[in-house]
Write a protein that holds these residues in place. Structure first.
Motif, PDB file in Angstrom:
ATOM      1  N   GLU A  35       0.914  -1.184  -0.047  1.00 62.47           N
ATOM      2  CA  GLU A  35      -0.068  -0.001   0.070  1.00 62.47           C
ATOM      3  C   GLU A  35       0.988   1.276  -0.114  1.00 62.47           C
ATOM      4  N   LEU A  36       0.581   2.352  -0.706  1.00 60.99           N
ATOM      5  CA  LEU A  36       1.308   3.621  -0.900  1.00 60.99           C
ATOM      6  C   LEU A  36       0.474   4.691  -0.464  1.00 60.99           C
ATOM      7  N   ASN A  37       0.996   5.489   0.453  1.00 60.72           N
ATOM      8  CA  ASN A  37       0.219   6.505   1.102  1.00 60.72           C
ATOM      9  C   ASN A  37       0.937   7.791   0.703  1.00 60.72           C
ATOM     10  N   GLY A  38       0.285   9.127   0.518  1.00 61.12           N
ATOM     11  CA  GLY A  38       0.995  10.174   0.068  1.00 61.12           C
ATOM     12  C   GLY A  38       1.251  10.242  -1.220  1.00 61.12           C
ATOM     13  N   ILE A  39       0.574   9.639  -2.212  1.00 60.00           N
ATOM     14  CA  ILE A  39       0.793   9.672  -3.696  1.00 60.00           C
ATOM     15  C   ILE A  39      -0.048  10.961  -4.223  1.00 60.00           C
ATOM     16  N   LYS A  40       0.509  11.585  -5.249  1.00 56.77           N
ATOM     17  CA  LYS A  40      -0.279  12.615  -6.066  1.00 56.77           C
ATOM     18  C   LYS A  40      -1.381  11.750  -6.742  1.00 56.77           C
ATOM     19  N   ASN A  41      -2.312  12.750  -6.868  1.00 60.08           N
ATOM     20  CA  ASN A  41      -3.592  12.488  -7.734  1.00 60.08           C
ATOM     21  C   ASN A  41      -3.376  12.889  -8.971  1.00 60.08           C
ATOM     22  N   GLN A  42      -2.361  13.402  -9.572  1.00 60.78           N
ATOM     23  CA  GLN A  42      -2.021  13.843 -10.873  1.00 60.78           C
ATOM     24  C   GLN A  42      -0.224  14.102 -10.980  1.00 60.78           C
ATOM     25  N   ILE A  43      -0.045  13.713 -12.099  1.00 54.34           N
ATOM     26  CA  ILE A  43       1.409  13.780 -12.680  1.00 54.34           C
ATOM     27  C   ILE A  43       1.241  15.034 -13.730  1.00 54.34           C
ATOM     28  N   THR A  44       2.393  16.169 -13.523  1.00 57.74           N
ATOM     29  CA  THR A  44       2.528  17.234 -14.469  1.00 57.74           C
ATOM     30  C   THR A  44       3.472  16.685 -15.372  1.00 57.74           C
ATOM     31  N   THR A  45       3.068  16.683 -16.611  1.00 56.97           N
ATOM     32  CA  THR A  45       4.326  16.305 -17.897  1.00 56.97           C
ATOM     33  C   THR A  45       5.029  17.568 -18.200  1.00 56.97           C
ATOM     34  N   PRO A  46       6.320  17.584 -18.560  1.00 58.66           N
ATOM     35  CA  PRO A  46       6.962  18.660 -18.717  1.00 58.66           C
ATOM     36  C   PRO A  46       6.630  19.315 -20.046  1.00 58.66           C
ATOM     37  N   GLY A  47       6.602  20.587 -19.979  1.00 55.08           N
ATOM     38  CA  GLY A  47       6.309  21.465 -21.399  1.00 55.08           C
ATOM     39  C   GLY A  47       7.521  21.494 -22.287  1.00 55.08           C
ATOM     40  N   LEU A  48       7.276  21.932 -23.612  1.00 57.43           N
ATOM     41  CA  LEU A  48       8.350  22.123 -24.483  1.00 57.43           C
ATOM     42  C   LEU A  48       8.306  23.600 -24.746  1.00 57.43           C
ATOM     43  N   PRO A  49       9.469  24.309 -24.813  1.00 54.49           N
ATOM     44  CA  PRO A  49       9.523  25.648 -25.267  1.00 54.49           C
ATOM     45  C   PRO A  49       9.281  25.933 -26.635  1.00 54.49           C
ATOM     46  N   ALA A  50       9.229  26.956 -27.066  1.00 56.36           N
ATOM     47  CA  ALA A  50       8.897  27.367 -28.296  1.00 56.36           C
ATOM     48  C   ALA A  50      10.285  27.443 -29.155  1.00 56.36           C
ATOM     49  N   PHE A  51      10.658  27.159 -30.404  1.00 58.65           N
ATOM     50  CA  PHE A  51      11.851  27.368 -31.013  1.00 58.65           C
ATOM     51  C   PHE A  51      11.756  27.560 -32.653  1.00 58.65           C
ATOM     52  N   GLU A  52      12.736  28.230 -33.377  1.00 56.78           N
ATOM     53  CA  GLU A  52      12.713  28.222 -34.773  1.00 56.78           C
ATOM     54  C   GLU A  52      13.893  27.667 -35.122  1.00 56.78           C
ATOM     55  N   LEU A  53      13.395  26.831 -36.202  1.00 54.54           N
ATOM     56  CA  LEU A  53      14.562  26.063 -36.930  1.00 54.54           C
ATOM     57  C   LEU A  53      14.757  26.501 -38.499  1.00 54.54           C
ATOM     58  N   CYS A  54      15.921  26.892 -38.868  1.00 49.66           N
ATOM     59  CA  CYS A  54      16.049  27.428 -40.148  1.00 49.66           C
ATOM     60  C   CYS A  54      17.185  26.386 -41.007  1.00 49.66           C
ATOM     61  N   ALA A  55      16.526  25.913 -41.909  1.00 51.62           N
ATOM     62  CA  ALA A  55      17.702  25.050 -42.957  1.00 51.62           C
ATOM     63  C   ALA A  55      18.997  25.678 -43.506  1.00 51.62           C
ATOM     64  N   PRO A  56      19.767  25.266 -43.366  1.00 52.32           N
ATOM     65  CA  PRO A  56      21.356  26.227 -43.774  1.00 52.32           C
ATOM     66  C   PRO A  56      21.303  25.994 -45.424  1.00 52.32           C
ATOM     67  N   ASP A  57      22.061  27.178 -45.840  1.00 49.14           N
ATOM     68  CA  ASP A  57      22.342  27.076 -47.383  1.00 49.14           C
ATOM     69  C   ASP A  57      21.101  26.969 -48.236  1.00 49.14           C
ATOM     70  N   VAL A  58      19.963  27.640 -47.811  1.00 50.17           N
ATOM     71  CA  VAL A  58      18.809  27.905 -48.688  1.00 50.17           C
ATOM     72  C   VAL A  58      18.305  29.082 -48.952  1.00 50.17           C
ATOM     73  N   PRO A  59      17.777  29.768 -49.955  1.00 52.27           N
ATOM     74  CA  PRO A  59      17.400  30.987 -50.097  1.00 52.27           C
ATOM     75  C   PRO A  59      16.814  31.761 -49.013  1.00 52.27           C
ATOM     76  N   SER A  60      16.771  33.127 -48.809  1.00 54.92           N
ATOM     77  CA  SER A  60      16.185  33.551 -47.557  1.00 54.92           C
ATOM     78  C   SER A  60      14.706  33.689 -47.650  1.00 54.92           C
ATOM     79  N   TRP A  61      14.250  33.307 -48.958  1.00 59.69           N
ATOM     80  CA  TRP A  61      12.794  33.598 -48.940  1.00 59.69           C
ATOM     81  C   TRP A  61      12.113  32.198 -48.760  1.00 59.69           C
ATOM     82  N   VAL A  62      13.065  31.039 -48.251  1.00 60.33           N
ATOM     83  CA  VAL A  62      12.508  29.911 -47.776  1.00 60.33           C
ATOM     84  C   VAL A  62      12.110  30.085 -46.324  1.00 60.33           C
ATOM     85  N   PRO A  63      10.937  29.924 -45.581  1.00 62.28           N
ATOM     86  CA  PRO A  63      10.530  30.078 -44.438  1.00 62.28           C
ATOM     87  C   PRO A  63      11.107  29.157 -43.420  1.00 62.28           C
TER      88      PRO A  63
END
Length: 321
Positions: A66-94
């Motif tokens: 028997e386990l006592n003092g257990i949480k009733n929920q677990i919070t999963t970690p969030g992921l931060p926002a980021f931007e990923l640009c491909a190298p050596d491609v024209p600037s107009w490529v988003p």
């Protein structure tokens, strides 16, 4: 686990006699001593004190966790926002923009724990004092120190609801055992010619010190033996069976078993979750064989060995006065 032994005197006497219910002029122990000696029985000294050591290895079953003092929920970690640009491609490529995801509260509907196997090893040192109240009945008290451990493989299954669950692999669940044991019991003895029989029954309780909890033990050991004293050898041997009914309740903090990281993930904030484990022996009966060597009328050495699902070795030095 607790130590079991029997009085040397139980093997020394054969006491199937009919008492006359008359007492000697002065009170003496055991009661009816004079009547027994008049019939040719050789009785031990009334009082005894012994020091013993026993090692036991046996299987155990975990009946519940028997386990006592257990949480009733677990919070999963969030992921931060980021931007990923491909190298050596024209600037107009988003570039690829990831907006990020927030943490999510996942409810814990319940936690199931499966167990596999189980093993316990213990060592016990005891001091025992006994008294022959009658030639066929010995009463004793016993106290001692137990140390050892129990180990079981456990598997944790977390149910999050909506058919979502998480199963962890089997992990070793080890509990160190250390405690003080005390109790008492009685020995009933009888015999015919060189054959003797004894039945030893006791109750002991162990208060654990490393973790919370205790061990309650009921032990009954019937034995049948043969006395070789008349052949010039001060040795008595026997064979028997031992029944043990042992209930173990062990309590402690989850962090002491699985470490602080796993405990923190499951425990309520600021609380170290606790466990309560109920254990019992895998086998209640085993076979025992033993001997009693009489050094002199005052000192005896007793040894006994257990076989089967429960393996044990016991040695004791007794003195009588």
């Amino acid at each position: 686990m607790e130590l079991r032994r029997f009085s040397t005197a139980a093997a020394i006497i054969g006491t199937t006699f009919a008492p006359t219910y008359s007492f000697a002029t002065s009170f003496e122990l055991p009661i009816w001593k004079s009547e027994a000696e008049e019939r040719g029985y050789i009785l031990p000294k009334a009082f005894g004190l012994s020091v013993g050591y026993m090692k036991v290895e046996q299987g155990i079953n975990v009946t519940s966790i028997e386990l006592n003092g257990i949480k009733n929920q677990i919070t999963t970690p969030g992921l931060p926002a980021f931007e990923l640009c491909a190298p050596d491609v024209p600037s107009w490529v988003p570039c690829y923009e990831f907006p990020g995801t927030p943490g999510k509260d996942v409810p814990i509907n319940d936690i199931d724990i499966d167990t596999r196997g189980g093993y316990q090893e213990s060592e016990v040192w005891t001091v025992r004092a006994d008294m022959w109240l009658f030639p066929f009945l010995n009463l004793y008290g016993i106290a001692g120190k137990i140390s050892g451990y129990s180990e079981t493989d456990i598997k944790v299954n977390v149910n999050f609801g909506d058919n979502n669950s998480l199963s962890l692999p089997y992990l070793p669940f080890r509990l160190d055992l250390d405690g003080n044991m005390y109790g008492g019991g009685f020995v009933v003895a009888g015999g015919y010619e060189r054959w003797f029989t004894i039945i030893d029954a006791s109750y002991t309780k162990t208060n654990l010190t490393v973790i919370d909890g205790g061990i309650d033990s009921i032990v009954v050991t019937p034995r049948v033996g043969y006395d070789f004293t008349d052949y010039g050898h001060p040795v008595r041997v026997w064979v028997g069976g031992q029944y043990q009914n042992i209930q173990q309740t062990l309590k402690g903090n989850l962090s002491d078993v699985f470490g602080p990281q796993i405990a923190a993930a499951l425990s309520e904030d600021g609380v170290d979750a606790q466990f309560v484990v109920e254990q019992e022996l895998a086998s209640e009966w085993n076979t025992v064989v033993g001997f009693n060597y009489v050094i002199n009328p005052t000192f005896n050495i007793i040894g006994e060995f257990g076989f089967g699902e429960r393996q044990s070795a016991f040695i004791s030095l007794d003195t009588r006065f």
